[in-house]
Design an enzyme around this catalytic site. Structure first.
Site, short mmCIF file in Angstrom:
data_model
loop_
_atom_site.label_atom_id
_atom_site.label_comp_id
_atom_site.label_asym_id
_atom_site.label_seq_id
_atom_site.Cartn_x
_atom_site.Cartn_y
_atom_site.Cartn_z
N CYS A 1 0.81 -1.23 0.00
CA CYS A 1 0.00 0.00 0.00
C CYS A 1 0.84 1.28 0.00
O CYS A 1 0.60 2.20 -0.78
CB CYS A 1 -0.99 -0.01 1.16
SG CYS A 1 -0.23 -0.04 2.80
N HIS B 1 -2.37 1.00 6.96
CA HIS B 1 -2.86 0.93 5.57
C HIS B 1 -3.10 2.34 5.05
O HIS B 1 -3.54 3.21 5.79
CB HIS B 1 -4.14 0.10 5.49
CG HIS B 1 -4.54 -0.23 4.09
ND1 HIS B 1 -3.72 -0.93 3.22
CD2 HIS B 1 -5.67 0.07 3.38
CE1 HIS B 1 -4.34 -1.06 2.05
NE2 HIS B 1 -5.52 -0.47 2.12
N HIS C 1 -5.93 1.70 -3.73
CA HIS C 1 -5.01 1.17 -2.72
C HIS C 1 -4.57 -0.24 -3.11
O HIS C 1 -5.17 -0.87 -4.00
CB HIS C 1 -5.68 1.14 -1.33
CG HIS C 1 -6.87 0.24 -1.25
ND1 HIS C 1 -6.97 -0.79 -0.37
CD2 HIS C 1 -8.03 0.23 -1.97
CE1 HIS C 1 -8.14 -1.40 -0.53
NE2 HIS C 1 -8.81 -0.80 -1.49
#
Length: 284
Positions: free
Chosen positions: A192, A244, A256
């Protein structure tokens, strides 16, 4: 005698004129009725198409809920598989645990197939809606042209042209479908924070910190309702720290690198991401 002939001719001309007027009036009336019948037929067709769109949208909502439930189930099964793999390393009786692990992996494969089928249905529903909208545009005779300039107090105001696709959306398209790889930084596999680093460098020529936690710490904090295209969106997924990150694309969507599905576009309104979202960050 001549006078009576003149009278007869005049009466003949008048009768001919009245007959032609009557014929023309009947033609106009028939044309108007034809136009009215065509208009009512078009309206009915548009209403039917609008009903189809509503039905497709309802079906899409149900499919999205199913999709989210399957993603959560997939995550749970994956964790079970990891747990069983850990047990196998520690214990001597590996055969029994290996069988259980295989059963869990089979469940995971089945869930992924189910999820793929749901996503295919979603795609087909989107196409149905697009087709209906195109038909409605054709029926209502809406030409796909730039609107005419508006005149206001003698000044001509030209309507703005539709916005071109941003360089961010072009860059993110290049990465869609790339598989997830922890610590990865290339098209063969990326995580990510690696994705945000690569996209920011290509699009804005900005070098971001490598980890999602550092990206969050050094960014200018932004609330959910103040997010703009290109802002970072941060999540604390089942941990007490940011682990994240994605890039906001507008309209509630962000790109993402998902650990289970690779680089993809998701919505902040989805139950899973809504639960763990902690805020946005700005570097531009």
């Amino acid at each position: 005698m001549q006078f009576s002939k003149f009278i007869n001719r005049a009466l003949l001309v008048l009768s001919l004129l009245s007959f032609s007027n009557l014929y023309a009036t009947s033609d106009v009336t028939s044309d108007e009725s034809d136009i009215e019948s065509l208009a009512s037929g078009t309206k009915k067709e548009i209403k039917e198409l609008q009903k189809e769109i509503k039905a497709a949208e309802k079906a899409m909502l149900k499919l999205r809920k199913t999709e989210q439930a399957l993603i959560i189930e997939e995550d749970v099964i994956k964790k079970q598989a990891w747990a069983e793999a850990g047990k196998r390393k520690k214990r001597r009786n590996k055969t029994k645990i290996k069988r259980k692990e295989q059963r869990i992996l089979d469940q995971l494969t089945a869930k992924r197939k189910e999820l793929s089928a749901v996503q295919n249905q979603l795609t087909s529903k989107k196409r149905e809606i697009e087709q209906c909208n195109r038909k409605i545009a054709q029926l209502t005779n809406k030409p796909q042209q730039a609107p005419a300039p508006k005149v206001n107090n003698g000044e001509v105001k030209v309507a703005a042209k539709p916005a071109k696709k941003s360089s961010l959306s072009k860059e993110t398209k290049k990465w869609l479908g790339t598989r997830y790889r922890y610590g990865g930084n290339t098209k063969s596999g990326i995580d990510c924070s690696g994705l945000t680093c690569q996209v920011y460098k290509s699009t804005y020529n900005i070098s971001l910190p490598r980890s999602s936690a550092d990206q969050h710490a050094k960014s200018k904090k932004v609330g959910k309702h103040s997010l703009k295209e290109g802002d970072l969106v941060f999540f604390k997924i089942k941990k007490n720290r940011v682990n994240h990150v994605g890039i906001y694309l507008g309209n509630g969507e962000f790109v993402h690198a998902s650990s289970s599905r690779g680089v993809m576009i998701s919505k902040l309104s989805e139950a899973y991401y809504k639960k763990y979202f902690i805020g946005g960050g700005r570097y531009k």
